[in-house]
Design a protein around this motif. Structure first.
Motif, mmCIF file in Angstrom:
data_model
loop_
_atom_site.group_PDB
_atom_site.id
_atom_site.type_symbol
_atom_site.label_atom_id
_atom_site.label_comp_id
_atom_site.label_asym_id
_atom_site.label_seq_id
_atom_site.Cartn_x
_atom_site.Cartn_y
_atom_site.Cartn_z
ATOM 1 N N TYR A 17 -11.819 57.197 26.163
ATOM 2 C CA TYR A 17 -12.708 58.165 26.471
ATOM 3 C C TYR A 17 -13.155 58.677 25.125
ATOM 4 N N LEU A 72 -15.302 54.584 28.274
ATOM 5 C CA LEU A 72 -15.701 55.476 29.551
ATOM 6 C C LEU A 72 -16.889 56.047 29.356
ATOM 7 N N VAL A 98 -17.134 57.903 36.590
ATOM 8 C CA VAL A 98 -16.829 57.633 35.389
ATOM 9 C C VAL A 98 -16.482 56.060 35.367
ATOM 10 N N LEU A 113 -10.701 54.475 38.585
ATOM 11 C CA LEU A 113 -10.928 55.562 37.660
ATOM 12 C C LEU A 113 -11.451 56.677 38.506
ATOM 13 N N PRO A 153 -8.406 52.612 28.889
ATOM 14 C CA PRO A 153 -9.626 52.948 28.777
ATOM 15 C C PRO A 153 -10.008 54.051 27.697
ATOM 16 N N ALA A 179 -15.708 52.443 33.075
ATOM 17 C CA ALA A 179 -15.199 52.015 31.753
ATOM 18 C C ALA A 179 -16.229 50.311 31.499
#
Ligand SMILES: [Zn+2]
Length: 461
Positions: free
Chosen positions: A32, A84, A128, A112, A30, A130
């Motif tokens: 960020y 994210l 959080v 996550l 993922p 994705a």
């Protein structure tokens, strides 16, 4: 210069002592997007990884040059794809709803956020996610409770079999609460006619007030409960419903269950509901020194009778809101207080088993007590602990109370207006000296009066 040398040393350390092989073999992961105020360390903590592992997977990242908008692949989540994003869980949101709204598989959400119990997502919980590719202009659709698929299809102007396919069912019946995707212009979390459900605040302190609002495009009926406390909703504007509930100052911090159930107005058929945990936060109230009072004034028989009398007086929920923006102070002494709300009390060294149910204000026999808002006097009585006391109904289940008075100028049933002199401060009842004991009771539970001189209800008005 020094920074560069330290960095070089850190890099050497990373290369020598970490095992980047394991991480570097990870393909994808993922993404960020760095936010204002982030550091590599804060990002690492958030995702349960280390700065070393982030750097290994993102060789382009220069730790001293982290900037908002920068993209970082987060290690440890192989197989999770997407950007994210952070969100807070709203009232009525379950993992199933989040999965659809963010096009993100529930296993990814669980991984996550290291969620241990997927059934206990609480209101206001930070998550959080994705975010996956949105399949098209589809929106999450919650199948209403007590509805047939044929009825719902008719309301949505859809062929029932098409609706069945949206809901992933081969039949013309479907489990209430099931979620599917239907094509729509605007996305909504809630079934028609609900436009919004708001819980404020999303995590509530002991001794403070929880507000629940429901908005609908047509008239409905709303019921609810917080733990074993029944919430009473009043319609305060067309299609707008509100319930206020005080949180006990000694409530156990942690999760408490909020239940909301919506019914059709005319025939009272339930069409939507949810139950979801909400977090009660510890307010950190202090403890007063042991207080010595006449033993008969703390006799449980006496104190219980007084508690029952007050509870009965403040029970009804009148539908009209009688205060303006916020409450006024009921006396001129508003800067310092001889005793604050919520502090734990120990009478005659029998243990810290009670708390101070009000805010004490300075004053003596020539200090006037004024109504902090409009209302109706519901109780004038002489009580063992509170002495000469008054309670006023301000609507929506909100009451104010006054204790230890020397003189009372109002009677039960009388209407009062903001600023009207209702009594004089005194030292009647269980006191060590003259002062005004001021209470605000919401949904039968005393809350900190200081909340009510600053917080506006309803929120958003
Ligand atoms: Zn007091």
């Amino acid at each position: 210069m020094l920074h560069r040398r330290v960095l070089a040393a850190i890099l050497v350390f990373v290369l020598c002592f970490s095992s980047p092989q394991a991480v570097l073999s990870q393909s994808g992961g993922p993404m960020y997007i760095v936010q204002e105020g982030d550091t590599l360390y804060s990002i690492a903590i958030r995702f349960g990884t280390t700065v070393d592992d982030i750097l290994s997977l993102n060789p382009q990242v220069e730790p001293s040059l982290l900037y908002p908008g920068m993209q970082i692949i987060i290690p440890g989540f192989e197989g999770v794809e997407g950007a994210l994003v952070t969100t807070s869980v709203l009232a009525g949101q379950t993992l199933e709803v989040l999965e659809k709204v963010y096009a993100s598989p529930r296993e990814d959400i669980i991984r996550l956020n290291r969620i241990l119990n997927p059934e206990r997502l609480y209101i206001g919980q930070d998550l959080v996610l994705a975010e996956g590719e949105q399949t098209s202009s589809l929106q999450a659709f919650i199948f209403p409770v007590s509805e047939t698929l044929l009825n719902t299809a008719a309301q949505q102007a859809l062929n029932p079999w098409v609706l069945a396919s949206y809901l992933d069912t081969p039949h013309l019946w479907v489990t209430p609460g099931k979620i599917g995707h239907i094509p729509a212009e605007e996305s909504s979390l809630y079934p028609d006619p609900i436009s919004n459900i708001m819980v404020n605040p999303t995590a509530v302190y002991q001794g403070r007030t929880l507000e629940v609002q429901v908005h609908a495009s047509t008239g409905i009926r709303v019921s609810g409960a917080l733990g074993d406390k029944v919430l009473t909703f009043v319609e305060y504007e067309e299609g707008g419903y509100i319930a206020l509930q005080g949180i006990d100052a000694m409530a156990e911090p942690g999760l408490e269950t909020l239940r909301v159930q919506l019914f059709t107005k005319d025939d009272g058929i339930p069409f939507y509901g949810f139950q979801q945990p909400i977090r009660i936060r510890n307010a950190g109230y202090g403890s007063d020194p042991v207080l010595t009072v006449p033993p008969e004034s703390v006799d449980p028989v006496t104190t219980q009778a007084e508690a029952d009398a007050v509870a009965e007086a403040v029970e009804a929920v009148s539908t009209e809101k009688r205060w303006g923006v916020v409450f006024a102070f009921p006396s001129p002494y508003t800067e310092a207080f001889p005793a604050v709300f919520g502090s734990r009390r120990n009478y005659n060294d029998l243990g810290y088993n009670s708390y101070h149910t009000g805010l004490d204000l300075f004053g003596n026999r020539d200090t006037q007590v004024t109504a902090p808002a409009d209302g109706t006097v519901v109780m004038v009585d002489t009580l063992p602990a509170r002495g000469q006391a008054i309670y006023i109904d301000h609507g929506w289940g909100v009451y104010s109370g006054y204790g230890h008075l020397s003189q009372v100028f109002v009677a039960e049933g009388e209407e009062v207006t903001t600023g009207q002199v209702i009594a004089m401060v005194g030292s009647t009842g269980r006191v060590t000296g003259p002062h005004l004991h001021w209470e605000i009771v919401v949904g039968g539970i005393p809350v900190d009066p200081l909340e009510w001189v600053e917080r506006v209800f309803p929120a958003g008005d």
